[in-house]
Design a protein around this motif. Structure first.
Motif, short mmCIF file in Angstrom:
data_model
loop_
_atom_site.label_atom_id
_atom_site.label_comp_id
_atom_site.label_asym_id
_atom_site.label_seq_id
_atom_site.Cartn_x
_atom_site.Cartn_y
_atom_site.Cartn_z
N GLY A 328 0.81 -1.21 0.00
CA GLY A 328 0.00 0.00 0.00
C GLY A 328 0.84 1.26 0.00
N ASN A 329 2.07 1.16 -0.51
CA ASN A 329 2.99 2.30 -0.47
C ASN A 329 3.27 2.91 -1.84
OD1 ASN A 329 3.34 2.32 2.29
ND2 ASN A 329 5.12 0.96 2.25
N ARG A 330 2.47 2.53 -2.84
CA ARG A 330 2.65 3.09 -4.18
C ARG A 330 1.40 3.85 -4.56
NH1 ARG A 330 2.75 -1.76 -7.18
NH2 ARG A 330 3.38 -0.62 -9.04
N PRO A 341 -9.34 2.30 -13.30
CA PRO A 341 -9.47 1.55 -12.05
C PRO A 341 -8.93 0.13 -12.12
CG PRO A 341 -11.50 2.73 -12.56
CD PRO A 341 -10.63 2.82 -13.77
N TRP A 342 -9.07 -0.54 -13.28
CA TRP A 342 -8.60 -1.92 -13.35
C TRP A 342 -7.09 -2.01 -13.23
CZ3 TRP A 342 -9.31 -6.56 -12.21
CH2 TRP A 342 -8.54 -7.58 -12.76
N GLN A 343 -6.37 -1.16 -13.94
CA GLN A 343 -4.91 -1.19 -13.86
C GLN A 343 -4.42 -0.79 -12.48
OE1 GLN A 343 -2.64 -2.36 -15.74
NE2 GLN A 343 -3.76 -2.77 -17.63
N VAL A 344 -5.14 0.07 -11.79
CA VAL A 344 -4.78 0.44 -10.43
C VAL A 344 -4.84 -0.77 -9.51
CG1 VAL A 344 -5.56 1.74 -8.40
CG2 VAL A 344 -5.39 2.88 -10.60
N VAL A 345 -5.93 -1.54 -9.62
CA VAL A 345 -6.07 -2.74 -8.79
C VAL A 345 -5.04 -3.79 -9.18
CG1 VAL A 345 -7.62 -4.65 -8.22
CG2 VAL A 345 -8.52 -2.33 -8.33
N SER A 376 6.35 5.20 -0.97
CA SER A 376 7.66 4.94 -1.58
C SER A 376 7.72 5.45 -3.01
CB SER A 376 7.96 3.44 -1.54
OG SER A 376 6.96 2.71 -2.24
N SER A 377 6.57 5.44 -3.72
CA SER A 377 6.55 5.95 -5.09
C SER A 377 5.28 6.76 -5.31
CB SER A 377 6.64 4.81 -6.11
OG SER A 377 5.44 4.06 -6.14
N VAL A 378 5.40 7.80 -6.11
CA VAL A 378 4.26 8.65 -6.47
C VAL A 378 4.32 8.89 -7.97
CG1 VAL A 378 3.11 10.86 -6.19
CG2 VAL A 378 4.19 9.77 -4.21
N ASP A 379 3.30 8.41 -8.69
CA ASP A 379 3.16 8.68 -10.12
C ASP A 379 2.04 9.68 -10.32
OD1 ASP A 379 4.62 6.54 -12.19
OD2 ASP A 379 4.48 5.82 -10.12
N VAL A 380 2.29 10.70 -11.10
CA VAL A 380 1.33 11.80 -11.28
C VAL A 380 0.93 11.89 -12.74
CG1 VAL A 380 0.92 14.26 -10.98
CG2 VAL A 380 2.35 13.04 -9.34
N LEU A 381 -0.40 11.92 -12.97
CA LEU A 381 -0.96 12.01 -14.33
C LEU A 381 -1.78 13.29 -14.45
CD1 LEU A 381 -2.25 8.33 -14.58
CD2 LEU A 381 -0.20 9.26 -15.66
N ARG A 434 0.09 0.43 -17.16
CA ARG A 434 0.52 -0.88 -17.67
C ARG A 434 2.02 -1.09 -17.46
NH1 ARG A 434 -2.41 -1.97 -23.56
NH2 ARG A 434 -4.33 -2.92 -22.74
N ALA A 435 2.75 -0.01 -17.38
CA ALA A 435 4.20 -0.11 -17.18
C ALA A 435 4.56 -0.40 -15.73
CB ALA A 435 4.88 1.18 -17.65
N GLN A 436 3.59 -0.32 -14.82
CA GLN A 436 3.85 -0.61 -13.42
C GLN A 436 3.97 -2.13 -13.21
OE1 GLN A 436 4.27 1.58 -10.91
NE2 GLN A 436 3.99 3.36 -12.24
#
Length: 467
Positions: A328-330, A341-345, A376-381, A434-436
């Motif tokens: 739960g740290n990304r 939502p699907w790629q997030v899960v 630990s990681s933060v991706d911003v869109l 998808r790259a995650q």
């Protein structure tokens, strides 16, 4: 949208009526795909403004107006709108199976994420439409009201179950506010297609959750079933900023090529009322009546500001992921239409959704991150709004959000390129996510009881009311 999703019946197809890129359209599509185990790779295509990023402002505005005109409803088509068929189009996108509940209400990206975690559909309490305004002008709100009133009469003649809120907002729509008129159509009672969906698809005793946008705005009642507002909460401005003497308004109008000296909005004497994404009281009442008669519990979530539900849902996701043995740290910070939502899960990430790219919206995620356990990681869109406004966040503010990541700090370069006047498709979020790395298996569905408890615990101090 895929072919074949519209139901049989009179009137225009739902995908022709509901405004392209509108919140309800995107969120239903994203939620339905997630419940089928699919992502949003087929949603959206590069907007026309992506080809005009470096062009002079007049060229860009003209391109935007032409594009809006191609997809807006004509005056004749407004009489062919069938809100019942729109409701059928929404429900027909969901897989045909039994569900342990359903979410209704105001459009909010966190509601889509919550629905996916619960394994239930999300259905909007209204939808947006845009219609042609051939002789329109951004700086003529009174003329917009007159034109909109004539169109509203056509729409309401065949759809008495709707309330039409017309929104004239140069700050959020830019030059488009002078090429088309925008309506937020809200159902005044539960549509027949929704009733049938609930009867056929809900498990016995399954709960109904209603998400209510609690924001208010000055509103003018034009005619029965038609109201009008200048500006909107999502613009990042306040009602006072739309006053003719406001320097902020003059700056907004200059960015659209309009003349601030002609700005003369209609007088509004009524006290502020629910803004365009509010839920009609009749809709709420008929949801309760159906639930009572069919023995289903109803829960309401009143949201004072979008950031409050986004923060509470992100906290809820973090606990849900950790209960399933994940870190739960990304974190992924989504914005507007950039949501999957699907790629997030699938990636086991925590989602935080910004309504748009305004400074106010981005400040919300900054405040939440400042008070949260570090990620630990933060991706911003960041979704480029396609226009310039004093209320739009600059890239440095978005970079500051990414800076909260301890090891990974990523701001999507494609979205940032040409920001804020460029445009990117919904599927850009899918490409990034998808790259995650995969984090499988996905957690078991969250229960409604856990969701309500988590929303209460996390959101109560910020004014989130769960009942």
């Amino acid at each position: 949208m895929r072919e074949g999703l519209t139901a049989d019946g009179a009137g225009l197809a739902g995908d022709r009526v509901v405004a392209v890129g509108s919140a309800a359209r995107i969120l239903v599509a994203a939620t339905a795909r997630a419940l089928r185990g699919a992502d949003c790779a087929d949603l959206g295509h590069p907007g026309p403004l992506s080809r005009f990023t470096g062009a002079p402002e007049p060229v860009r505005r003209a391109a935007a107006a032409r594009t809006a005109g191609r997809v807006a409803l004509t005056a004749g088509q407004t009489a062919e709108v069938d809100a019942g068929r729109v409701a059928r189009w929404f429900v027909d996108q969901y897989p045909r199976r039994r569900y342990p509940g359903v979410l209704f209400g105001s459009p909010h990206g966190a509601a889509a994420h919550l629905a996916v975690a619960l394994g239930v559909p999300w259905l909007p309490a209204g939808f947006e439409m845009s219609a042609h305004w051939a002789q329109g002008a951004v700086d003529r709100p009174r003329a917009a009201l007159d034109h909109g009133a004539a169109l509203a009469a056509r729409l309401l003649a065949g759809n008495p179950d709707l309330h039409l809120r017309q929104v004239h907002c140069p700050a959020s729509r830019g030059a488009l506010a002078g090429a088309t008129v925008s309506f937020a159509a809200r159902w005044r009672r539960l549509p027949t297609a929704y009733r049938r969906f609930l009867t056929d698809r809900l498990e016995p005793g399954a709960p109904l959750l209603l998400i209510l946008d609690g924001r208010t705005w000055p509103v003018l009642d034009s005619a029965p079933g038609h109201s009008f507002q200048v500006g909107c909460p999502g613009s990042g401005l306040d009602p006072v900023d739309l006053h003719p003497d406001s320097p902020v308004l003059r700056q907004v109008l200059r960015s659209t090529g309009a003349d601030g000296t002609r700005w003369s909005p209609p007088e509004v004497s009524e006290p502020p009322r629910p803004a365009e994404h509010g839920v009609e009281s009749g809709f709420d009442l008929t949801v309760q009546e159906w639930a009572t008669s069919h023995r289903h519990p109803v829960h309401r979530v009143l949201v004072p500001e979008p950031a409050v539900l986004s923060a509470a849902t992100a906290d809820l996701y973090r606990g849900w992921l950790r209960a399933a043995g994940k870190t739960g740290n990304r974190l992924v910070v989504e914005c507007g239409r950039l949501i999957d939502p699907w790629q997030v899960v699938r990636a086991g990430m925590v989602p935080y959704w910004c309504e748009n790219a305004t400074r106010r919206s981005v400040a919300g995620v900054e405040w939440w991150l400042a008070g949260s356990e570090p990620f630990s990681s933060v991706d911003v869109l960041p979704e480029p709004p396609g226009l310039r406004s004093p209320a739009v966040a600059g890239l440095p503010q978005w970079l500051a959000v990414a800076g909260f990541g301890r090891r990974r700090r990523a701001l999507d370069r494609t979205a940032a390129r040409g920001y804020p006047v460029s445009s990117v498709p919904t599927r850009r979020a899918t490409e990034v996510l998808r790259a995650q790395p995969y984090d499988l298996p996905t957690p078991p569905p969250m229960t409604v009881a856990v969701a309500l408890e988590g929303l209460r615990d996390s959101g109560a101090e910020q004014g989130l009311l769960v009942c």
